[in-house]
Design an enzyme around this catalytic site. Structure first.
Site, PDB file in Angstrom:
ATOM      1  N   HIS A 182      15.543  43.474 -17.768  1.00 35.99           N
ATOM      2  CA  HIS A 182      15.163  43.397 -16.341  1.00 35.99           C
ATOM      3  C   HIS A 182      13.839  42.640 -16.175  1.00 35.99           C
ATOM      4  O   HIS A 182      13.730  41.729 -15.349  1.00 35.99           O
ATOM      5  CB  HIS A 182      15.057  44.830 -15.814  1.00 35.99           C
ATOM      6  CG  HIS A 182      14.575  44.952 -14.409  1.00 35.99           C
ATOM      7  ND1 HIS A 182      15.282  44.481 -13.333  1.00 35.99           N
ATOM      8  CD2 HIS A 182      13.435  45.507 -13.899  1.00 35.99           C
ATOM      9  CE1 HIS A 182      14.609  44.738 -12.222  1.00 35.99           C
ATOM     10  NE2 HIS A 182      13.485  45.356 -12.533  1.00 35.99           N
TER      11      HIS A 182
HETATM   12  C1  HEM Z   1       7.960  47.476 -15.705  1.00 36.31           C
HETATM   13  C2  HEM Z   1       8.133  46.274 -15.301  1.00 36.31           C
HETATM   14  C3  HEM Z   1       9.062  45.836 -14.173  1.00 36.31           C
HETATM   15  C4  HEM Z   1       8.987  44.609 -13.568  1.00 36.31           C
HETATM   16  C5  HEM Z   1       8.020  43.490 -13.917  1.00 36.31           C
HETATM   17  C6  HEM Z   1      10.001  44.581 -12.545  1.00 36.31           C
HETATM   18  C7  HEM Z   1      10.222  43.527 -11.689  1.00 36.31           C
HETATM   19  C8  HEM Z   1      11.157  43.484 -10.666  1.00 36.31           C
HETATM   20  C9  HEM Z   1      11.344  42.394  -9.744  1.00 36.31           C
HETATM   21  C10 HEM Z   1      10.533  41.104  -9.739  1.00 36.31           C
HETATM   22  C11 HEM Z   1      12.351  42.714  -8.911  1.00 36.31           C
HETATM   23  C12 HEM Z   1      12.909  41.853  -7.760  1.00 36.31           C
HETATM   24  C13 HEM Z   1      14.171  41.113  -8.226  1.00 36.31           C
HETATM   25  C14 HEM Z   1      14.810  40.341  -7.097  1.00 36.31           C
HETATM   26  O1  HEM Z   1      14.486  40.579  -5.933  1.00 36.31           O
HETATM   27  O2  HEM Z   1      15.697  39.507  -7.353  1.00 36.31           O
HETATM   28  C15 HEM Z   1      12.813  44.025  -9.281  1.00 36.31           C
HETATM   29  C16 HEM Z   1      13.836  44.706  -8.662  1.00 36.31           C
HETATM   30  C17 HEM Z   1      14.262  45.962  -9.023  1.00 36.31           C
HETATM   31  N1  HEM Z   1      13.756  46.749 -10.038  1.00 36.31           N
HETATM   32 FE1  HEM Z   1      12.226  46.255 -11.279  1.00 36.31          FE
HETATM   33  N2  HEM Z   1      10.684  45.766 -12.551  1.00 36.31           N
HETATM   34  C18 HEM Z   1      10.136  46.571 -13.538  1.00 36.31           C
HETATM   35  C19 HEM Z   1      10.556  47.838 -13.876  1.00 36.31           C
HETATM   36  C20 HEM Z   1      11.609  48.513 -13.281  1.00 36.31           C
HETATM   37  C21 HEM Z   1      12.073  49.818 -13.679  1.00 36.31           C
HETATM   38  C22 HEM Z   1      11.495  50.637 -14.824  1.00 36.31           C
HETATM   39  C23 HEM Z   1      13.114  50.130 -12.864  1.00 36.31           C
HETATM   40  C24 HEM Z   1      13.968  51.364 -12.836  1.00 36.31           C
HETATM   41  C25 HEM Z   1      13.856  52.386 -13.607  1.00 36.31           C
HETATM   42  C26 HEM Z   1      13.315  49.022 -11.949  1.00 36.31           C
HETATM   43  C27 HEM Z   1      14.272  48.980 -10.959  1.00 36.31           C
HETATM   44  C28 HEM Z   1      14.480  47.928 -10.083  1.00 36.31           C
HETATM   45  C29 HEM Z   1      15.496  47.879  -9.053  1.00 36.31           C
HETATM   46  C30 HEM Z   1      16.518  48.973  -8.764  1.00 36.31           C
HETATM   47  C31 HEM Z   1      15.346  46.661  -8.389  1.00 36.31           C
HETATM   48  C32 HEM Z   1      16.210  46.113  -7.230  1.00 36.31           C
HETATM   49  C33 HEM Z   1      17.252  45.203  -7.854  1.00 36.31           C
HETATM   50  C34 HEM Z   1      18.652  45.721  -7.684  1.00 36.31           C
HETATM   51  O3  HEM Z   1      18.879  46.582  -6.835  1.00 36.31           O
HETATM   52  O4  HEM Z   1      19.539  45.238  -8.420  1.00 36.31           O
HETATM   53  N3  HEM Z   1      12.374  48.058 -12.236  1.00 36.31           N
HETATM   54  N4  HEM Z   1      12.061  44.463 -10.352  1.00 36.31           N
END
Ligand code: HEM
Length: 232
Positions: A182
């Site tokens: 991710h």
């Molecule tokens: C630790 C570093 C992390 C970074 C740098 C990060 C970064 C991002 C970014 C940039 C997005 C936007 C993507 C887009 O709009 O196309 C996103 C979406 C998301 N992230 Fe993270 N994330 C991190 C950790 C996590 C963790 C640990 C979880 C869950 C346990 C998580 C769950 C999600 C979810 C559910 C979305 C919405 C995308 C979807 O619904 O498919 N993220 N993240």
């Protein structure tokens, strides 16, 4: 009018460059609290996982504190992810485009995203991360409660606890790998991190990576082919 790929708060702002709002502030706070709790959870979990990683307990005030804090962090992550799930599940539902996208995965991996089918708010890979994360978090909270001795020791047998520890630690390793994928994805597609940090992306980013979403946002209609020039 909102289409199926468009969330409340999404908006296009004319200018040079065109700016597109993608995440509201509450969604970003929800995401970063969840992400932060995951990092702490992984560190405290690894500290308890193997003696060679015991030194990580130093981050949490020693072994006893690590053991006490870890399940609470897990509870926090579960609630945080529930918030993300409620916000985003409908945009992660499978669409026929996902099948076409998957069939052309080799094209994507070769870096030719321009030859891929148009993608809505999230692409197939993002949806896989979303649903696998959902499944693993459910398994982790379930097995975590079984091995949370302080409150739930009396409810399960020793054999059930042994099995739960095994499943809990194996799933944790898979989950860490999913989060690495991710984060890699977020860094690989330039401009994506800004979506979650500032809540907005450029029109060019939306056109390149999530064109169907941008079309819906611009026209207010699902699956509408726009007239005129795209936002750059
Ligand atoms: C630790 C570093 C992390 C970074 C740098 C990060 C970064 C991002 C970014 C940039 C997005 C936007 C993507 C887009 O709009 O196309 C996103 C979406 C998301 N992230 Fe993270 N994330 C991190 C950790 C996590 C963790 C640990 C979880 C869950 C346990 C998580 C769950 C999600 C979810 C559910 C979305 C919405 C995308 C979807 O619904 O498919 N993220 N993240």
């Amino acid at each position: 009018m909102k289409g199926g790929e468009v969330a409340s708060g999404d908006a296009i702002h004319r200018g040079d460059p065109v700016i597109v709002d993608r995440y509201k502030v509450d969604a970003r706070i929800n995401h970063w609290l969840t992400a932060g709790s995951f990092v702490l959870l992984a560190l405290s979990g690894l500290a308890l996982f193997h003696p060679s990683l015991y030194f990580l307990t130093g981050l949490f005030g020693g072994g006893s504190w690590t053991r006490a804090i870890h399940p609470w962090l897990g509870t926090f992550l579960f609630i945080g992810y529930l918030g993300l799930f409620i916000r985003f599940w409908k945009y992660n539902l499978w669409t026929p485009t996902d099948g076409t996208w998957l069939a052309k995965l080799h094209v994507f991996l070769r870096g030719h995203e321009e030859d891929m089918p148009e993608v809505g708010r999230y692409n197939f890979a993002q949806k896989c991360v979303f649903w696998s994360m959902t499944a693993f978090i459910l398994v982790m909270i379930g097995t975590g409660l079984v091995i949370w001795e302080q409150y739930f020791a009396a409810y399960t047998t020793v054999d059930q606890k042994r099995l739960a520890v095994l499943v809990h630690s194996m799933c944790a390793i898979v989950m860490i790998c999913i989060v690495i994928v991710h984060v890699y994805g977020a860094l690989w597609a330039r401009g994506t991190l800004t979506a979650m940090l500032k809540g907005r992306v450029t029109g060019g980013w939306a056109w390149r990576h999530h064109r169907k979403w941008l079309r819906e946002l611009a026209t207010g209609k699902s699956d509408q082919t726009p007239r005129g020039t795209p936002a750059e």
